[in-house]
Design an enzyme around this catalytic site. Structure first.
Site, PDB file in Angstrom:
ATOM      1  N   SER A  24       0.809  -1.231   0.000  1.00  0.00           N
ATOM      2  CA  SER A  24       0.000   0.000   0.000  1.00  0.00           C
ATOM      3  C   SER A  24       0.841   1.280   0.000  1.00  0.00           C
ATOM      4  O   SER A  24       0.503   2.222  -0.725  1.00  0.00           O
ATOM      5  CB  SER A  24      -0.965   0.006   1.184  1.00  0.00           C
ATOM      6  OG  SER A  24      -1.937  -0.986   1.011  1.00  0.00           O
ATOM      7  N   LYS A  73      -8.711  -3.853  12.420  1.00  0.00           N
ATOM      8  CA  LYS A  73      -9.907  -3.518  11.631  1.00  0.00           C
ATOM      9  C   LYS A  73     -11.204  -3.569  12.443  1.00  0.00           C
ATOM     10  O   LYS A  73     -12.085  -2.750  12.247  1.00  0.00           O
ATOM     11  CB  LYS A  73     -10.017  -4.473  10.441  1.00  0.00           C
ATOM     12  CG  LYS A  73      -9.127  -4.102   9.265  1.00  0.00           C
ATOM     13  CD  LYS A  73      -9.322  -5.131   8.164  1.00  0.00           C
ATOM     14  CE  LYS A  73      -9.198  -4.513   6.799  1.00  0.00           C
ATOM     15  NZ  LYS A  73      -9.375  -5.472   5.702  1.00  0.00           N
ATOM     16  N   ASN A  94     -11.329  -0.077   7.446  1.00  0.00           N
ATOM     17  CA  ASN A  94      -9.959  -0.128   6.898  1.00  0.00           C
ATOM     18  C   ASN A  94      -9.444   1.251   6.493  1.00  0.00           C
ATOM     19  O   ASN A  94      -8.289   1.387   6.121  1.00  0.00           O
ATOM     20  CB  ASN A  94      -9.844  -1.115   5.719  1.00  0.00           C
ATOM     21  CG  ASN A  94     -10.343  -0.531   4.417  1.00  0.00           C
ATOM     22  OD1 ASN A  94     -11.200   0.346   4.403  1.00  0.00           O
ATOM     23  ND2 ASN A  94      -9.815  -1.023   3.316  1.00  0.00           N
ATOM     24  N   ASP A 109     -12.930  -2.403   1.186  1.00  0.00           N
ATOM     25  CA  ASP A 109     -12.674  -3.699   0.523  1.00  0.00           C
ATOM     26  C   ASP A 109     -13.834  -4.094  -0.390  1.00  0.00           C
ATOM     27  O   ASP A 109     -13.625  -4.533  -1.518  1.00  0.00           O
ATOM     28  CB  ASP A 109     -12.441  -4.798   1.565  1.00  0.00           C
ATOM     29  CG  ASP A 109     -11.190  -4.555   2.384  1.00  0.00           C
ATOM     30  OD1 ASP A 109     -10.137  -4.283   1.796  1.00  0.00           O
ATOM     31  OD2 ASP A 109     -11.266  -4.627   3.620  1.00  0.00           O
ATOM     32  N   ALA A 134     -16.576 -16.144   5.010  1.00  0.00           N
ATOM     33  CA  ALA A 134     -17.249 -15.432   6.099  1.00  0.00           C
ATOM     34  C   ALA A 134     -16.246 -14.629   6.920  1.00  0.00           C
ATOM     35  O   ALA A 134     -16.567 -14.148   8.002  1.00  0.00           O
ATOM     36  CB  ALA A 134     -17.974 -16.434   6.995  1.00  0.00           C
ATOM     37  N   GLY A 136     -12.985 -11.524   6.917  1.00  0.00           N
ATOM     38  CA  GLY A 136     -12.976 -10.076   6.689  1.00  0.00           C
ATOM     39  C   GLY A 136     -13.295  -9.712   5.250  1.00  0.00           C
ATOM     40  O   GLY A 136     -14.177  -8.867   4.995  1.00  0.00           O
ATOM     41  N   ALA A 137     -12.606 -10.312   4.301  1.00  0.00           N
ATOM     42  CA  ALA A 137     -12.806  -9.965   2.891  1.00  0.00           C
ATOM     43  C   ALA A 137     -14.219 -10.337   2.452  1.00  0.00           C
ATOM     44  O   ALA A 137     -14.921  -9.533   1.825  1.00  0.00           O
ATOM     45  CB  ALA A 137     -11.777 -10.679   2.023  1.00  0.00           C
ATOM     46  N   GLY A 257      -7.795 -11.479  -7.684  1.00  0.00           N
ATOM     47  CA  GLY A 257      -7.999 -10.515  -6.596  1.00  0.00           C
ATOM     48  C   GLY A 257      -7.232  -9.206  -6.726  1.00  0.00           C
ATOM     49  O   GLY A 257      -7.380  -8.316  -5.880  1.00  0.00           O
TER      50      GLY A 257
END
Ligand code: NAD
Length: 287
Positions: A24, A73, A94, A109, A134, A136-137, A257
């Site tokens: 990032s 998060k 985030n 996200d 199920a 975070g993403a 992704g």
């Protein structure tokens, strides 16, 4: 650097632990430099015990904002002044934006996932998607898909420690959005095949396919795919997974992704600057 950083440069952070591996900072600083925006983006090793003080630092140092990753998060929201609807429904943040001392938490996200679909001319609005995951993403994708108007969201997951989160996500989607969600155990393979069979989009939003689960697939074999099904993987390392190579053999359109990663960063960039990232330039740089 002497030309780039001045007394006016504003600071944006990334608060997580571990974080030194993150791409990032390179991505955000490249975008700031390309557009000539006077921000600097730096990673800070901040763990769960330090996130409250780190949020105070955002206020004290008058930082423009920050990204937040694991383990913070789900913890950071309680220290902020406001949450976006998606962050509130996900129970996760985030991206923090500091507007003159008022801190708002967002989750980009899911926005990034939906934008990556658009960028690939995939229009799932008003249609049915089946998604495995199920965590975070997955939760961020499921909530954003529901908020954006995906008509039907069929979620599969193992009965592991993430199951209760999926139960809660389904409940929130059904009571707080106009979308309809259902949840099944991933062990119900006949049900998985049946639901995939009339879905427009299928998404793997688990870590399966990525190290250390490289070479594995949540879909047992290629009989689950039909050529019209669009198949998306959230993992991006390695870029090619067993699941997508099976889908490609059948003739499905697929997406990895990387787009979600780029567009979640772009959404955060836009929240801080008011302008989208220079996407085409970023795609060239990332490739
Ligand atoms: P998480 O730990 O929060 O969730 C893990 C999920 O994987 C859960 O649903 C769990 O039940 C499932 N799972 C784990 N092992 C499994 C197995 N053997 N079989 C079936 N299901 C299994 O993780 P996360 O943060 O949600 O990340 C999930 C994946 O998404 C990772 O590969 C991560 O790198 C990727 N990711 C990509 C982006 C992006 O921008 N493309 C963003 C975030 C995460």
């Amino acid at each position: 650097m002497a030309e780039r950083i001045t007394g006016h440069t504003e600071l944006i952070g990334l608060m997580a632990y571990p974080i030194r591996h993150s791409s990032s900072p390179a991505m955000q600083n490249e975008a700031f430099a390309k557009l000539g925006y006077d921000y600097a983006y730096l990673a800070f090793e901040v763990g769960a015990d330090e996130i409250e003080d780190a949020v105070k630092a955002i206020r004290t140092l008058k930082m423009r904002g920050s990204n937040v990753s694991m383990p913070n998060k789900t913890l950071v929201g309680q220290y902020l002044d406001e949450l976006s609807p998606a962050a509130e429904l996900c129970g996760a943040v985030n991206t923090i934006v500091n507007d003159n001392g008022h801190l708002t938490g967002h989750i980009t996200d899911g926005i990034g996932f939906m934008q990556a679909l658009k960028d690939n001319n995939i229009d799932v609005i008003g249609k049915k998607m089946t998604i495995v995951g199920a965590g975070g993403a997955a939760t961020a994708i499921e909530i954003q898909a529901a908020l954006d108007g995906v008509a039907e969201i069929v979620i599969f997951n193992r009965k592991d420690e993430f199951w209760e989160r999926a139960v809660s996500t389904v409940e929130k989607i059904n009571t707080r959005t106009s979308s309809h969600a259902v949840l099944y155990d991933l062990a119900e393979l006949d049900k998985l095949k049946e639901e995939m069979n009339d879905s427009y989009l299928f998404v793997n939003a688990t870590g399966v396919g990525m190290k250390p689960l490289e070479g594995q697939s949540v879909v047992p074999d290629k009989s689950y795919f039909r050529p019209e099904l669009i198949v998306v993987d959230v993992p991006y390392s390695p870029l090619e997974t067993k699941m997508r190579s099976m889908a490609k053999e059948v003739g499905c359109k697929t997406m990895n992704g990387l787009g979600m990663m780029l567009f979640q960063g772009s959404a955060a960039f836009e929240l801080w600057t008011g302008e989208p990232m220079p996407i085409e330039h970023m795609k060239e740089v990332l490739n």
